[in-house]
Design a protein around this motif. Sequence first.
Motif, PDB file in Angstrom:
ATOM      1  N   VAL A  27     -16.132  43.128  23.845  1.00 38.14           N
ATOM      2  CA  VAL A  27     -15.312  42.287  22.419  1.00 38.14           C
ATOM      3  C   VAL A  27     -16.621  40.879  22.065  1.00 38.14           C
ATOM      4  O   VAL A  27     -17.229  40.908  21.476  1.00 38.14           O
ATOM      5  CB  VAL A  27     -14.079  41.923  22.852  1.00 38.14           C
ATOM      6  CG1 VAL A  27     -13.885  41.657  21.380  1.00 38.14           C
ATOM      7  CG2 VAL A  27     -13.120  43.370  22.726  1.00 38.14           C
ATOM      8  N   ASP A  47     -10.503  38.099  22.410  1.00 36.60           N
ATOM      9  CA  ASP A  47     -10.665  39.192  23.347  1.00 36.60           C
ATOM     10  C   ASP A  47     -10.265  39.932  23.618  1.00 36.60           C
ATOM     11  O   ASP A  47     -10.780  41.103  23.526  1.00 36.60           O
ATOM     12  CB  ASP A  47     -11.235  38.499  24.505  1.00 36.60           C
ATOM     13  CG  ASP A  47     -12.080  39.462  25.964  1.00 36.60           C
ATOM     14  OD1 ASP A  47     -11.356  39.984  26.630  1.00 36.60           O
ATOM     15  OD2 ASP A  47     -13.390  40.137  24.988  1.00 36.60           O
ATOM     16  N   GLY A  50      -7.970  40.793  19.669  1.00 42.45           N
ATOM     17  CA  GLY A  50      -9.768  41.442  18.562  1.00 42.45           C
ATOM     18  C   GLY A  50      -9.462  41.366  17.437  1.00 42.45           C
ATOM     19  O   GLY A  50     -10.455  41.201  16.556  1.00 42.45           O
ATOM     20  N   ARG A 169     -20.413  46.532  17.725  1.00 44.04           N
ATOM     21  CA  ARG A 169     -21.171  44.682  17.579  1.00 44.04           C
ATOM     22  C   ARG A 169     -21.097  44.792  16.296  1.00 44.04           C
ATOM     23  O   ARG A 169     -21.676  43.827  15.516  1.00 44.04           O
ATOM     24  CB  ARG A 169     -22.462  45.179  18.539  1.00 44.04           C
ATOM     25  CG  ARG A 169     -22.444  43.386  18.619  1.00 44.04           C
ATOM     26  CD  ARG A 169     -23.947  43.644  19.643  1.00 44.04           C
ATOM     27  NE  ARG A 169     -24.319  42.572  20.214  1.00 44.04           N
ATOM     28  CZ  ARG A 169     -25.551  42.189  21.393  1.00 44.04           C
ATOM     29  NH1 ARG A 169     -25.984  43.312  21.534  1.00 44.04           N
ATOM     30  NH2 ARG A 169     -26.023  41.647  21.787  1.00 44.04           N
ATOM     31  N   ILE A 171     -18.198  42.440  12.991  1.00 46.23           N
ATOM     32  CA  ILE A 171     -16.778  41.501  12.982  1.00 46.23           C
ATOM     33  C   ILE A 171     -16.938  41.136  11.783  1.00 46.23           C
ATOM     34  O   ILE A 171     -17.848  40.647  11.165  1.00 46.23           O
ATOM     35  CB  ILE A 171     -17.240  40.428  13.475  1.00 46.23           C
ATOM     36  CG1 ILE A 171     -17.564  39.946  15.207  1.00 46.23           C
ATOM     37  CG2 ILE A 171     -16.199  39.061  13.419  1.00 46.23           C
ATOM     38  CD1 ILE A 171     -17.626  39.081  16.363  1.00 46.23           C
ATOM     39  N   HIS A 194      -7.947  47.089  19.183  1.00 54.97           N
ATOM     40  CA  HIS A 194      -9.883  47.280  18.967  1.00 54.97           C
ATOM     41  C   HIS A 194     -10.807  48.253  20.250  1.00 54.97           C
ATOM     42  O   HIS A 194     -11.685  48.586  20.691  1.00 54.97           O
ATOM     43  CB  HIS A 194     -10.235  45.633  19.611  1.00 54.97           C
ATOM     44  CG  HIS A 194      -9.791  44.625  19.931  1.00 54.97           C
ATOM     45  ND1 HIS A 194      -8.436  44.514  20.819  1.00 54.97           N
ATOM     46  CD2 HIS A 194     -10.917  44.316  20.654  1.00 54.97           C
ATOM     47  CE1 HIS A 194      -8.937  43.224  21.712  1.00 54.97           C
ATOM     48  NE2 HIS A 194      -9.688  43.199  21.774  1.00 54.97           N
ATOM     49  N   ASP A 249     -12.696  42.083  14.560  1.00 58.71           N
ATOM     50  CA  ASP A 249     -13.467  42.955  15.298  1.00 58.71           C
ATOM     51  C   ASP A 249     -13.625  43.879  14.681  1.00 58.71           C
ATOM     52  O   ASP A 249     -12.910  44.712  13.491  1.00 58.71           O
ATOM     53  CB  ASP A 249     -13.034  43.559  16.698  1.00 58.71           C
ATOM     54  CG  ASP A 249     -13.659  44.263  17.380  1.00 58.71           C
ATOM     55  OD1 ASP A 249     -14.810  43.890  18.302  1.00 58.71           O
ATOM     56  OD2 ASP A 249     -12.944  45.436  17.803  1.00 58.71           O
TER      57      ASP A 249
END
Length: 307
Positions: A27, A47, A50, A169, A171, A194, A249
Motif C-alpha cells: 500500500v 497503510d 487505505g 499503485r 492514489i 484496499h 488508495d
Amino acid sequence: MIFSAVRDPYPTRDKSEGALIKRAEPVVYSRWVEDAPLTQAQVSQFDRDGYLVLIDVFSAHELDELRAASERASKNCANTHAGQLIREAANSDGAAQLRTLFGVHGLDGLLKDTASNPRMLEVIQFLLNDQVYIHQSRLNFKSPHYGSGFEWHSDFETWHAEDGMPGMRAISATVLLTDEISAPGSLKFMPRSHRTFVACPGETPDSCYREAFKKQRVGKPPALLLDLLQEHGGVQEVVAPAGSVLLFDCNVMHGAGNNTSDHLRANLFYVYNAISNALNAPYAADKPRPEFLAARHIQPLAAHVPA
Ligand code: 6CS
Ligand code: FE
C-alpha cells in the motif's frame, strides 16, 4: 474482447459470479524516514485503512480561489468540453445540474497548477515511491436535495478492467471544496478493504462510461462480498472541513448516498498513478476509454510551488 498478453493478476468481469483476491502490491511503497512529508502515524493509518484525511491543507483564501476556478471551469466547459461533462438527470423543472467535469488538470490556470502543488504531490510521490502523473481528474458536485450518489465500488476495478491499469499503485487526492458533514450524501469508506480485490460479475458493455457515471451497471461488487469486507473493517464516514485533502488508495471500497441534505458537496479529485504503473490495454473491455478519463499521453509531474 481484448485480452492483455500477460496473465491478469486481477481477473474481473469474466463471467464469474465475483471473487475475493488478495492484493499483491504494497500500500505504501516507501519506508518512513524523519523527513517524510507525513508523520509515521499518518503513514501507518493510510497503510492500515487505505485512506487518510489531511486537515487544512488549503487556506480559506486558496479555497476561495479554487472555488472560483471551479465555477469558471464548469461554466466555460459546457460548450467546449461537452464529452467531459456529466449532468444529473433533469429534475421536475427540467434543469439538469452539472454533476462531474472531467479533465480539469488539462485546463489552464489554478486547477492545472493544483495537481502539482507540493503539499499533495510530495505526499503522493512518497507513498508511491515513484514519479507520478495524473491518470484522471474531475470536479464533482452533489447539489442539495438532488445530487445522486455512487454505489459501493473500487476505482481500481474500473481502472484495471476498462483502462488497463496493471497494478495497485495509484492514489486519489480529493480537495474538499465544501465541508464534508455527517449527513445524507456523505462519502463513506470500508477501512482495510484496499487489501482485497473484489472481482465483479458481468461484462463491460461498449462505451460503458457514458452511462456508468449516472448509473453504475458493471464493476458492482456482489453484496455478499461487500458484507464480508464490511464485517472485516466496518464502514467509516468522512467528516472534514473544506480545505482538507482526502487521500485514498485506488482499491479502497467507497461510496456515497444521494444528497438529500440541503448542503452542497463539491470536491476536486486528482488521481495520481505511478509512472511504473502506466496503462496497458484494457483487461476487460473492448477498447480504451477516452484520454480525459484515462491518460495515455503521460509525463511525470514536477512540483509547482503556488505563487
Ligand atoms: O470510472 C471512473 O474512472 C470513475 N468512477 C467512479 C465511480 N469513481 C472513480 C472514477 O472517477
Ligand atoms: Fe470512485
